[in-house]
Each structure stands twice: as structure tokens, then as C-alpha cells.
Design an enzyme around this catalytic site. Structure first.
Site, PDB file in Angstrom:
ATOM      1  NE  ARG A 252      -1.128   0.107   4.847  1.00 50.57           N
ATOM      2  CZ  ARG A 252      -0.323   0.729   5.692  1.00 50.57           C
ATOM      3  NH1 ARG A 252       0.176   1.907   5.409  1.00 50.57           N
ATOM      4  NH2 ARG A 252      -0.008   0.172   6.845  1.00 50.57           N
ATOM      5  CG  HIS A 256      -3.784   1.100   8.889  1.00 43.98           C
ATOM      6  ND1 HIS A 256      -3.911  -0.199   8.485  1.00 43.98           N
ATOM      7  CD2 HIS A 256      -4.740   1.300   9.849  1.00 43.98           C
ATOM      8  CE1 HIS A 256      -4.890  -0.779   9.170  1.00 43.98           C
ATOM      9  NE2 HIS A 256      -5.408   0.113   9.991  1.00 43.98           N
ATOM     10  CE1 TYR A 265       2.303   3.962  10.054  1.00 41.41           C
ATOM     11  CE2 TYR A 265       3.275   2.447   8.486  1.00 41.41           C
ATOM     12  CZ  TYR A 265       2.203   3.214   8.904  1.00 41.41           C
ATOM     13  OH  TYR A 265       1.041   3.221   8.172  1.00 41.41           O
TER      14      TYR A 265
HETATM   15  C1  TPP Z   1      -9.177  -8.060  16.669  1.00 40.11           C
HETATM   16  C2  TPP Z   1      -8.563  -6.748  16.308  1.00 40.11           C
HETATM   17  N1  TPP Z   1      -7.395  -6.368  16.859  1.00 40.11           N
HETATM   18  C3  TPP Z   1      -6.842  -5.173  16.530  1.00 40.11           C
HETATM   19  C4  TPP Z   1      -7.459  -4.343  15.629  1.00 40.11           C
HETATM   20  C5  TPP Z   1      -6.827  -3.002  15.271  1.00 40.11           C
HETATM   21  N2  TPP Z   1      -6.345  -3.065  13.890  1.00 40.11           N
HETATM   22  C6  TPP Z   1      -7.025  -2.499  12.893  1.00 40.11           C
HETATM   23  S1  TPP Z   1      -6.292  -2.741  11.420  1.00 40.11           S
HETATM   24  C7  TPP Z   1      -5.012  -3.603  12.106  1.00 40.11           C
HETATM   25  C8  TPP Z   1      -3.892  -4.138  11.265  1.00 40.11           C
HETATM   26  C9  TPP Z   1      -4.306  -5.214  10.323  1.00 40.11           C
HETATM   27  O1  TPP Z   1      -3.286  -5.455   9.389  1.00 40.11           O
HETATM   28  P1  TPP Z   1      -3.434  -6.482   8.220  1.00 40.11           P
HETATM   29  O2  TPP Z   1      -4.198  -7.671   8.660  1.00 40.11           O
HETATM   30  O3  TPP Z   1      -2.083  -6.717   7.651  1.00 40.11           O
HETATM   31  O4  TPP Z   1      -4.363  -5.735   7.136  1.00 40.11           O
HETATM   32  P2  TPP Z   1      -4.165  -4.349   6.381  1.00 40.11           P
HETATM   33  O5  TPP Z   1      -4.717  -3.280   7.277  1.00 40.11           O
HETATM   34  O6  TPP Z   1      -2.714  -4.181   6.083  1.00 40.11           O
HETATM   35  O7  TPP Z   1      -4.988  -4.465   5.139  1.00 40.11           O
HETATM   36  C10 TPP Z   1      -5.180  -3.695  13.491  1.00 40.11           C
HETATM   37  C11 TPP Z   1      -4.242  -4.362  14.387  1.00 40.11           C
HETATM   38  C12 TPP Z   1      -8.708  -4.759  15.090  1.00 40.11           C
HETATM   39  N3  TPP Z   1      -9.360  -4.026  14.205  1.00 40.11           N
HETATM   40  N4  TPP Z   1      -9.215  -5.956  15.423  1.00 40.11           N
END
Ligand code: TPP
Length: 356
Positions: A252, A256, A265
Site C-alpha cells: 500500500r 493504513h 513508521y
Molecule cells: C481483533 C482486532 N485487533 C486489533 C485491531 C486493530 N487493527 C485495525 S487494522 C489492524 C492491522 C491489520 O493489518 P493487516 O491484517 O495486515 O491488514 P491491512 O490493514 O494491512 O490491510 C489492526 C491491528 C482490530 N481491528 N481488530
């Protein structure tokens, strides 16, 4: 283990096919469909970010850079299939037929935004990470029991593979031989956490081994690789051969969500370098130019069309009736619990200016 899971590419960064077995399947019509859909979702993404900056929608999760992964996989689906997105996959849902107006309503905090188009099996975006995986397996298993040829696709990020729901989803899909494609977009980061801090494994595809299903690592910026390999995985599912895990390696470019600053970061120069060399849209343009299929005028016309389509969705979203603040108490349970009813009454009193 990385050597056992090399990245599969069908088209290199200069737009040349690297696997001639697929050449006969790549028509001008298919190429234009893939290209126009990528232009469409990129234009939407840019407009949505600017709407957020103007305070016209709430937080927004951009996907710029991931267009080939989202468009290629969504176009590989049959109309009757199920799509389970995360919050970053509205590029895929709009390609599959979810309305732009509803996507904008969702990002404006409206539950009406989760309603799919008639006949479309698109679930609301999974916000708690990885919860959509077991849902997708359940829907796929139900289709299997009904004896249909319909399959599920479920989208998730690299970080999601650290969640229990990821493992439970793959485990049950494997036991039940459910017709589901686990479509991982490995964009390198879970918010600010790079993949190297998230897991010891060098690939995500290798996690399929533990569940005795095929794991494919593909170039997620190569739309042909995404389209054809997702189609093959869906075909396996329809033929009763069970689930597949696909790791689409991508990136990306932006934040985020509009709530964070990626320069805190990671080095944004890396994103700029990737934009020049690996961009999914430019790569397909190079292919089209090599073939003599690229037409600048047609591109301008398509861009004007999608801009108009998006502007009209924005107008519809902005003229949508105002939200009733008590909506947030509905749809949690079929019958609201006593506590929820009480909270709703308290809010109504507050809105009427009455003290408790
Ligand atoms: C169960 C849970 N823990 C923490 C979060 C906070 N959170 C939102 S997005 C994210 C990162 C997810 O990263 P990834 O799975 O790599 O997907 P991307 O956002 O890169 O598409 C986190 C930790 C959440 N939404 N749900």
C-alpha cells in the site's frame, strides 16, 4: 521455505508475459476490462481521501497500490459467489457490484452502507481482524451442503494471519473441504508493524501446509497472475477439491487509514520507488503498449466516465436522509436487551433536553 514458495508472475514489470501458457487466454477485451476496473477503483480511492480531508466522510482506509489484487480476484468470481471483505477491500466489492453510494455511506458511518446490491452476496466489511474468515467458511460449507457450485472468497491482510480466526477458518475449511478461497493481500504492514515483526515465516503461503491445502504465492501487482490463479483456485473449490490459500504480494502506498501518518513508521521513498517500477496500473499499461492496445484518448474517456460515476455517487451519499442517532442501538440483537433499551431511552431523553 521461501524457495518452496517462489512468487508466481505471469507478466513482468515491463509488461511482458513470462508464462506463454496464458497468452491465448488474454484478449484485448479482457485486458481492457481489467484496466478500466483498476482505473475506476483508483479514482474512487483518491476521491474518497479528499472527501475525508474535507470532513465529508469519516475515517477511510485507502488501498492505492493494491488495485491488481482487488480487481483481478473480484473479476474471477461468478455472480453467485460470496465475497467477505475486510475494511480495505471496497475496491474488490465495487468491482463485484457493490454500489459506490453504499461504500461511501459506510465510510460515513451509516449501516445502510452495508446493504449489498440485489442478489449480491457481499458481507459487511470485517473490522475486527480476521473475523470474516470463519464466516466465509460457513457460507462456503452451506453451499457445499446445498449441492451448488458456488464458492466464497475472503480477503484479509498479513497481520490477520496472526489471529486465531485465521487458523480456525483454515482448519475448518480443510476438515470440511469447503469451497473457499482465502485471499491474502500481503501489503507488508499491519498498520505500523512490518511483516518481519509479525511472524517468523518468510511467506504467508506456507501456512497452508499446516492445513493440507495448496498455498500459492503470487505477484499481487500482476493482474494476470491474480485473475487467472484466483480463477483456478475457485475452479478447484467448485469441483469439490476444497480450499486454497493465495498470498498476493503487494504494497500500500499510502497510510493504513486516514487517521495515521506512514512517515512515522516507514520510509516513504520505498513507496515512491515501487510506484515507478511495480505499479499495477502502469504495468498493465506497458503490456497494452507492447501489444499496440493502449489508447490515450480511450483512457481519458474512461477516466471522465468514472469521475462522473463517482461524483454522482457522492451527490447521492450527501443527499441521503440524516442518520437517526438511536440507530446505533438497533440491529445488535434481534430483540434488544434491557440494557440496550435503557440506553436508547436515556439518549432520547438527552436529545429532548430532559435530565434523568
Ligand atoms: C481483533 C482486532 N485487533 C486489533 C485491531 C486493530 N487493527 C485495525 S487494522 C489492524 C492491522 C491489520 O493489518 P493487516 O491484517 O495486515 O491488514 P491491512 O490493514 O494491512 O490491510 C489492526 C491491528 C482490530 N481491528 N481488530
Amino acid at each position: 521455505m521461501e524457495n518452496q514458495f517462489p512468487i508466481k508472475t505471469l507478466m513482468d514489470e515491463n509488461g511482458n508475459l513470462t508464462d506463454e501458457n496464458y497468452a491465448s487466454k488474454i484478449s484485448k477485451e479482457l485486458t481492457e476490462t481489467l484496466y478500466r476496473n483498476m482505473l475506476r477503483i483508483r479514482t474512487f480511492d483518491k476521491k474518497a481521501i479528499s472527501l475525508q480531508r474535507q470532513g465529508r466522510i469519516g475515517t477511510y482506509a485507502p488501498y492505492e497500490g493494491q488495485e491488481a489484487s482487488q480487481v483481478g480476484s473480484a473479476l474471477a468470481l461468478n455472480q453467485e459467489d460470496w465475497l467477505f471483505p475486510s475494511y480495505r477491500d471496497h475496491g474488490a466489492t465495487m468491482t463485484f457490484g457493490h454500489s459506490l453510494k453504499n461504500i461511501l455511506l459506510f465510510w460515513n458511518g451509516r449501516n445502510e452502507g452495508c446493504v449489498p446490491a440485489d442478489g449480491k452476496k457481499v458481507f459487511p466489511p470485517g473490522i475486527p481482524i480476521a473475523t470474516q474468515l470463519p464466516h466465509a467458511v460457513g457460507a462456503a460449507y452451506a453451499e457445499k451442503r446445498k449441492g451448488t457450485k458456488n464458492a466464497s472468497i475472503v480477503y484479509f491482510g498479513d497481520g490477520a494471519t496472526s489471529e486465531g480466526d485465521f487458523h480456525e477458518g483454515l482448519n475448518f475449511a480443510s476438515i470440511l473441504q469447503a469451497p473457499v478461497v482465502f485471499f491474502n493481500q500481503n501489503n507488508g504492514y499491519a498498520i505500523s508493524v512490518p511483516m518481519s515483526k509479525q511472524m517468523k515465516t518468510a511467506t504467508i503461503a506456507q501456512k497452508a501446509l499446516a492445513y493440507d491445502m495448496p498455498g500459492h504465492r503470487i505477484d499481487g501487482n500482476d493482474i494476470f497472475a491474480v485473475y487467472f490463479l484466483t480463477q483456478e483456485a475457485l475452479e478447484r473449490a467448485r469441483n469439490g477439491e476444497g480450499p486454497t490459500l493465495i498470498e498476493a504480494v503487494t504494497w500500500r502506498y499510502g497510510a493504513h487509514t486516514t487517521a495515521d501518518d506512514p512517515t512515522k513508521y516507514r520510509n516513504q521513498e520505498e513507496s515512491e520507488e515501487r510506484r515507478e517500477k511495480k505499479d499495477p496500473i502502469l504495468r498493465l499499461e506497458r503490456f497494452m503498449k507492447n501489444k499496440g492496445w493502449f489508447d490515450d484518448e480511450a483512457k481519458s474517456k474512461w477516466l471522465a466516465q468514472v469521475s462522473e460515476e463517482i461524483d454522482s455517487a457522492i451527490a447521492e451519499m450527501e443527499s441521503f436522509p440524516k442518520a437517526d442517532p438511536t440507530d446505533m442501538f438497533d440491529h445488535v440483537f434481534e430483540k434488544p436487551t434491557w440494557g440496550i433499551q435503557q440506553q436508547k431511552q436515556d439518549l432520547l431523553q438527552l436529545l429532548r433536553g430532559e435530565s434523568r
